[in-house]
Design an enzyme around this catalytic site. Structure first.
Site, PDB file in Angstrom:
ATOM      1  CB  ALA A 214      -0.905  -0.001   1.227  1.00 15.95           C
TER       2      ALA A 214
ATOM      3  N   GLY B 113      -0.175  -5.146   0.970  1.00 13.06           N
ATOM      4  CA  GLY B 113      -1.341  -5.055   0.100  1.00 13.06           C
ATOM      5  C   GLY B 113      -1.174  -5.814  -1.196  1.00 13.06           C
TER       6      GLY B 113
ATOM      7  CD  GLU C 171       0.646  -5.931   5.900  1.00  7.95           C
ATOM      8  OE1 GLU C 171      -0.135  -5.858   4.943  1.00  7.95           O
ATOM      9  OE2 GLU C 171       1.268  -6.979   6.193  1.00  7.95           O
TER      10      GLU C 171
ATOM     11  CD  GLU D  28      -3.701  -7.241   3.113  1.00 10.25           C
ATOM     12  OE1 GLU D  28      -4.279  -7.396   4.200  1.00 10.25           O
ATOM     13  OE2 GLU D  28      -3.262  -6.135   2.730  1.00 10.25           O
TER      14      GLU D  28
END
Length: 259
Positions: free
Chosen positions: A65, A108, A133, A111
């Site tokens: 992200a 991300g 993370e 994911e």
């Protein structure tokens, strides 16, 4: 179809969604909305029977992200909403999806790959996939804590998330996080062959099978069985189902047409 950072191209019945936001395909709300828009246009395109998500950036699938989005609560809420909207739409796409993990897929990016049905990862000795993370004092908030355990099991998911592990392709394949670890030399060819084989399948049956597998994690067994039986009866009457039965009886390979 081309948007600022997303391009969709068709190769027969396979659509390739290419992500190109240098330097690392960092995901923010605007980028995610573009990806979701591309997916939305593919949902009802009957000429597309399988979808590949790939990166145009060497050594990177999606590095994660855009961390700037998490500096304020307001932007964080918007970003999380965009992540969920986009990844849920990918997961529910009524045709098989393949993540071509040609480089790092972290946070991300991992994911994103988890939202796809299948993951093929380049085995180049450098690329990694994982959810690191915790090194930022946070944890996976875009589906990682929900999708990863469903794929690799609770214990392995906790090990990856709590320790912030980054796995290379052979390690990821060994635990089922990716379906195949593919050598660099034939990576693109293998991805397209994998997707092309999926595109030759009975499209409607695959879509309903996918929906039922997803439902298995959401409803009690009895409800799932009722829905499965209802959907099975609907599929039996399709042209592809009839072709499959005929081919079996005639001892030949079926030719499915996606209807």
């Amino acid at each position: 179809m081309r948007m600022a950072w997303v391009e969709v191209r068709r190769d027969g019945a396979v659509a390739s969604v290419t992500l190109n936001r240098p330097p690392v395909n960092a995901l923010d709300e605007q980028f995610l909305r573009q990806i979701e828009s591309a997916v939305a246009q593919l949902e009802n395109d009957d000429s597309v029977r399988a979808v590949v998500f790939r990166s145009a950036i060497p050594g990177i699938f999606v590095a994660g992200a855009d961390i700037k989005a998490f500096q304020q609560l307001e932007t964080t809420q918007a970003a999380i909403g965009a992540f969920h909207d986009c990844f849920n739409r990918i997961e529910r796409l009524p045709k098989p999806t393949v993540a071509a993990v040609s480089g790092h897929a972290l946070g991300g990016g991992c994911e994103f790959a988890l939202a796809c049905d299948f993951r093929l990862m380049i085995d180049d000795g450098k690329s990694t996939i994982g959810l690191p993370e915790v090194s930022l004092g946070i944890f996976p908030g875009a589906g990682g804590t929900q999708r990863l355990p469903r794929i690799v099991g609770r214990a392995r998911a906790l090990d990856i998330i709590v320790h912030g592990k980054r796995l290379k392709a052979p390690e990821a394949a060994a635990i089922g996080l990716v379906n195949e670890a593919v050598p660099p030399g034939g990576f693109e060819e293998r991805v397209m062959a994998y997707a092309a084989q999926l595109a030759q399948g009975p499209t409607r049956a695959l879509a309903v099978a996918k929906a039922n597998v997803l439902r298995a994690f959401e409803v009690p067994l009895e409800q799932g069985l009722e829905a499965e039986a209802r959907d099975f009866l609907a599929i039996v009457g399709t042209d592809d189902a009839q072709e499959g039965v005929r081919a079996f009886l005639e001892k030949r390979q079926p030719t499915f047409r996606g209807r």
